[in-house]
Structure formats: structure tokens, C-alpha cells
Write a protein that holds these residues in place. Structure first.
Motif, PDB file in Angstrom:
ATOM      1  N   LEU A  87      36.951  31.474  84.097  1.00  0.00           N
ATOM      2  CA  LEU A  87      37.243  32.079  85.392  1.00  0.00           C
ATOM      3  C   LEU A  87      35.961  32.371  86.158  1.00  0.00           C
ATOM      4  CD1 LEU A  87      39.342  33.397  87.341  1.00  0.00           C
ATOM      5  CD2 LEU A  87      38.886  35.540  86.139  1.00  0.00           C
ATOM      6  N   CYS A 128      40.904  29.135  86.804  1.00  0.00           N
ATOM      7  CA  CYS A 128      41.568  29.253  85.511  1.00  0.00           C
ATOM      8  C   CYS A 128      42.106  30.672  85.372  1.00  0.00           C
ATOM      9  CB  CYS A 128      40.570  28.944  84.398  1.00  0.00           C
ATOM     10  SG  CYS A 128      41.135  29.350  82.737  1.00  0.00           S
ATOM     11  N   SER A 129      43.374  30.811  85.066  1.00  0.00           N
ATOM     12  CA  SER A 129      43.968  32.133  84.908  1.00  0.00           C
ATOM     13  C   SER A 129      43.329  32.857  83.722  1.00  0.00           C
ATOM     14  CB  SER A 129      45.471  32.023  84.689  1.00  0.00           C
ATOM     15  OG  SER A 129      46.010  33.276  84.305  1.00  0.00           O
ATOM     16  N   ASP A 141      46.012  28.807  82.474  1.00  0.00           N
ATOM     17  CA  ASP A 141      46.596  27.832  83.383  1.00  0.00           C
ATOM     18  C   ASP A 141      45.768  27.705  84.658  1.00  0.00           C
ATOM     19  OD1 ASP A 141      48.600  27.448  81.587  1.00  0.00           O
ATOM     20  OD2 ASP A 141      50.076  28.679  82.634  1.00  0.00           O
ATOM     21  N   ILE A 146      45.499  27.707  88.545  1.00  0.00           N
ATOM     22  CA  ILE A 146      46.247  28.267  89.670  1.00  0.00           C
ATOM     23  C   ILE A 146      45.473  28.039  90.958  1.00  0.00           C
ATOM     24  CG2 ILE A 146      47.587  29.995  88.403  1.00  0.00           C
ATOM     25  CD1 ILE A 146      45.473  32.013  88.935  1.00  0.00           C
ATOM     26  N   PHE A 196      44.468  35.212  94.179  1.00  0.00           N
ATOM     27  CA  PHE A 196      45.250  34.394  93.268  1.00  0.00           C
ATOM     28  C   PHE A 196      46.394  35.226  92.711  1.00  0.00           C
ATOM     29  CE2 PHE A 196      40.914  32.770  93.085  1.00  0.00           C
ATOM     30  CZ  PHE A 196      41.085  31.396  93.171  1.00  0.00           C
ATOM     31  N   THR A 197      47.489  34.552  92.342  1.00  0.00           N
ATOM     32  CA  THR A 197      48.596  35.195  91.641  1.00  0.00           C
ATOM     33  C   THR A 197      49.034  34.294  90.498  1.00  0.00           C
ATOM     34  OG1 THR A 197      49.383  36.390  93.595  1.00  0.00           O
ATOM     35  CG2 THR A 197      50.944  36.087  91.795  1.00  0.00           C
ATOM     36  N   ASP A 198      49.014  34.844  89.281  1.00  0.00           N
ATOM     37  CA  ASP A 198      49.484  34.101  88.123  1.00  0.00           C
ATOM     38  C   ASP A 198      51.009  34.119  88.119  1.00  0.00           C
ATOM     39  OD1 ASP A 198      50.471  33.906  85.213  1.00  0.00           O
ATOM     40  OD2 ASP A 198      48.385  33.270  85.044  1.00  0.00           O
ATOM     41  N   GLU A 230      52.592  35.680  84.617  1.00  0.00           N
ATOM     42  CA  GLU A 230      52.416  37.117  84.434  1.00  0.00           C
ATOM     43  C   GLU A 230      52.803  37.913  85.668  1.00  0.00           C
ATOM     44  OE1 GLU A 230      51.758  38.286  81.635  1.00  0.00           O
ATOM     45  OE2 GLU A 230      50.981  36.560  80.529  1.00  0.00           O
ATOM     46  N   THR A 269      48.454  39.678  90.477  1.00  0.00           N
ATOM     47  CA  THR A 269      47.530  39.244  91.519  1.00  0.00           C
ATOM     48  C   THR A 269      46.118  39.679  91.158  1.00  0.00           C
ATOM     49  OG1 THR A 269      49.222  39.324  93.241  1.00  0.00           O
ATOM     50  CG2 THR A 269      46.929  39.472  93.960  1.00  0.00           C
TER      51      THR A 269
END
Length: 360
Positions: free
Chosen positions: A159, A172-173, A178, A180, A196-198, A201, A204
Motif C-alpha cells: 500500500l 493494494c487493499s 485486493d 482497488i 479508496f473503499t474496500d 470490508e 474507507t
């Protein structure tokens, strides 16, 4: 020699008759909670300062954070009913996006009319008073306590290697590895941030790249600051790190059209990366799907361990001098990976090809 100043301004009962050399009085703007903001300008250096005034011209403070007593309480009481839901929806991503009517509620129009630095002062005052205390740590400290961290070290390191790539950067989450896609790219005076928002899960988070010494962002050399609102966590170094949430919330207040852009945001697809690189992208970043359970009220319980004691008792989030904490075992990080038993390699015997016999 001092510049002349209107006699109606006073402080502690004494009239103010002049300013420091080079400073001039600018516009006087109405602010929330019945206060006024006086803009002071220095034409030669282009600097600005802001005085917070009572309706009768009393100089209360030269910065919103310096306000005390009933004036500070009145400001927080006025701002809280509007900023709490706004921060929950736009900043935290924990509530539905606001409607146009929500963005017209007082005192938001007053806040938008203020100069950006004055608005930032108010947001910082509210944030420090009404929001939970922030956990600010460096990436090095987070990796040193990887047994107590809710993030797999490999994912958090990837990340922090994220670099800006236009308005739709990929990352990278930190929760599951993953890939995103950014929902919103935010250009600030202090730097550039991506939201970003996974989707798994439903959390944010933000990456913020501060400007360099010359006012230019250098994505190849400056590591980002990681902000996770759900955990009140900031991971990064530098003077700007604790102020990132207030930078973002102040920008959301002054940029109401961002709501429409967030509504049109779409998740990452392989086409965003390129078909030729798709297989290489997922080799090291793909992770097994995690199962979720439903609670008594029907809500989905995330596998990310916010309900555990990691945040409250981890060594890097605990005051010095307390007893060391033995981290809880968590299935995300401590569950051993089951490998398939492989048979020993045995070379195949080559078969002779049957050919026609030559006639003698």
C-alpha cells in the motif's frame, strides 16, 4: 510607524488604534455562532491573518484554536449537528452520501463563504473537540509490531508503494491485498489525496501525498500518509500527518460537487489495469476469500478485527510504562496456510517410437 485601524475594534476594554507595519485591514465576514472574521492582509508578502471578533467588535483571538470559554463552546455546539453527519458520510464512508438539501443546511453555507484557511481553523477546532483522539504512528513502528497490527505486513508495505497515476490510481487493499480503484482524487494546497473503499470490508481509507519543499508532489520519492477513519488511525511521518483529517473534511465542505463524483465512482475491473498485465497483477496480491458471519441484528461482521483488543492494547498505541500486551490470535494473520502434499518428482520413462522395419 503603524497603520491606522478603526477605533471600534477593542480588546479587553481597550480600543485598538493601529496594526503592525505593512498590515492592512481587509474584509469582515460573518461566521458561525454569531462571530465575525476579520481578514488582515500584508500586500508585500501576500500573507493573510484572521481575527475572530464578537458582534460588538471585541477581538477574541487571532486563531480559532485560541478561542476559550463560552465562545469555543458556542462554536462547537453550532458546528457539531452539521459536521458530525457530514464527516460520517463523506470523510468516514460509514453513512450514505448526503443529499443536496443536506449540503445547504446551516452553517455549511457560512463555512463555504469563509477563506479556506479560516474554514480549516474551524474544522480543526471541531475535530479536536468532538472527534475521537487520533492514533498517529510511523510505518516503521507499525511494522515493528506486526504481531499486534491488524494489517498483514506484506499488504501494508505494498500500500505504501502506491504512486499517483492520474485521477483513477490503483492501490493494494491493506485488509486483504485486493486491487482497488480510487473513488476520488483530492487536490489540496498541502498535497494530493486519494479516497479508496474496500468493497469486502466496506471500509474507507485515504492516501495523502504531501507537497515537497518546492510545492510539487513527488510520488516517486515521497511516501504517502495512510488515514483510516474507522480506527482513527494515521500512519506516516512529517508535520502534516495529524492534520490530514482536517484537510480532507475542510475540502469536502468547500467542494459540494464531490458528492456527485462519489456517486458515479465504480469499482476496479481488470480492464483498468490492462489485459496484458492482468495475470501478473494477481499472482502475488490475490488472497483467499474470507467468510463473514451475521450478528444477532442481521449486520455483517467484518473479518477485520476492530472488535478485538488490538487497537486499545497494542504496544504502539499504548502510553509508555504499561505492561506489555500479548496480542490476540486472529484468523487473518495467525491461521497457518494449508499446503497440499506434493508427491516426490519421478521422471517419466521415454517410450520408443515404433518405426517401420527396413527391408534388407
Amino acid at each position: 510607524m503603524t497603520a491606522a485601524h478603526p477605533a471600534e475594534l477593542h480588546r479587553r476594554g481597550q480600543p485598538l488604534t493601529g496594526l503592525y507595519p505593512g498590515w492592512e485591514m481587509g474584509q469582515r465576514i460573518s461566521g458561525p455562532a454569531g462571530m465575525d472574521i476579520l481578514i488582515l492582509q500584508h500586500p508585500r508578502t501576500k500573507e493573510e491573518a484572521y481575527w475572530w471578533l464578537s458582534p460588538d467588535g471585541e477581538i477574541l483571538a487571532c486563531h480559532a484554536l485560541a478561542l476559550r470559554g463560552t465562545w469555543q463552546e458556542a462554536l462547537v455546539k453550532t458546528l457539531d449537528p452539521v459536521l458530525q453527519p457530514l464527516s460520517a458520510s463523506l470523510l468516514d464512508g460509514a453513512a450514505p452520501l448526503p443529499s443536496e438539501d443536506d449540503l445547504l443546511n446551516e452553517p455549511l453555507p457560512l463555512l463555504r463563504a469563509l477563506p479556506a484557511p479560516a474554514r480549516l481553523q474551524l474544522v480543526t477546532l471541531w475535530f479536536q473537540t468532538a472527534r475521537a483522539a487520533m492514533h498517529v504512528i510511523s510505518l516503521t513502528a507499525l511494522l515493528e509490531h506486526e504481531n499486534e497490527s491488524p494489517f498483514p505486513p506484506a499488504f501494508i508495505q505494498k500500500l505504501f508503494r502506491t504512486r499517483l497515476a492520474g485521477p483513477h490510481s490503483l492501490a493494494c487493499s491493506p485488509f486483504n491485498g485486493d486491487i482497488i480503484r480510487t473513488e476520488l482524487t483530492i487536490t489540496l494546497e498541502q498535497g494530493i489525496a486519494c479516497r479508496f473503499t474496500d468493497p469486502q470490508e466496506e471500509l474507507t481509507f485515504y492516501l495523502f501525498w504531501p507537497h515537497g519543499d518546492e510545492g510539487n508532489t513527488s510520488p516517486e520519492t515521497i511516501p504517502p500518509i495512510f488515514y483510516l477513519p474507522k480506527a482513527s488511525l494515521l500512519v506516516g511521518e512529517g508535520l502534516f500527518t495529524p492534520l490530514v483529517p482536517t484537510f480532507l473534511l475542510s475540502w469536502f465542505i468547500g467542494t459540494p460537487h464531490c458528492v456527485e463524483e462519489l456517486k458515479q465512482a465504480r469499482p476496479f475491473t481488470l480492464e483498468d489495469y490492462g489485459v496484458g498485465h492482468a495475470s501478473a497483477l494477481w499472482d502475488n496480491l490475490s488472497s483467499p476469500k474470507k467468510t463473514t458471519e451475521r450478528g444477532k441484528a442481521g449486520q455483517i461482521l467484518s473479518s477485520f478485527p476492530f472488535s478485538s483488543l488490538l487497537w486499545g492494547q497494542a504496544a504502539f498505541l499504548r502510553p509508555l510504562g504499561e505492561t506489555p500486551f500479548t496480542p490476540l490470535e486472529d484468523e487473518i494473520h495467525n491461521k497457518p496456510t494449508q499446503k497440499r502434499a506434493q508427491k516426490p518428482y519421478q521422471p517419466r520413462k521415454k517410450k520408443r517410437k515404433k518405426g517401420r522395419k527396413r527391408r534388407s
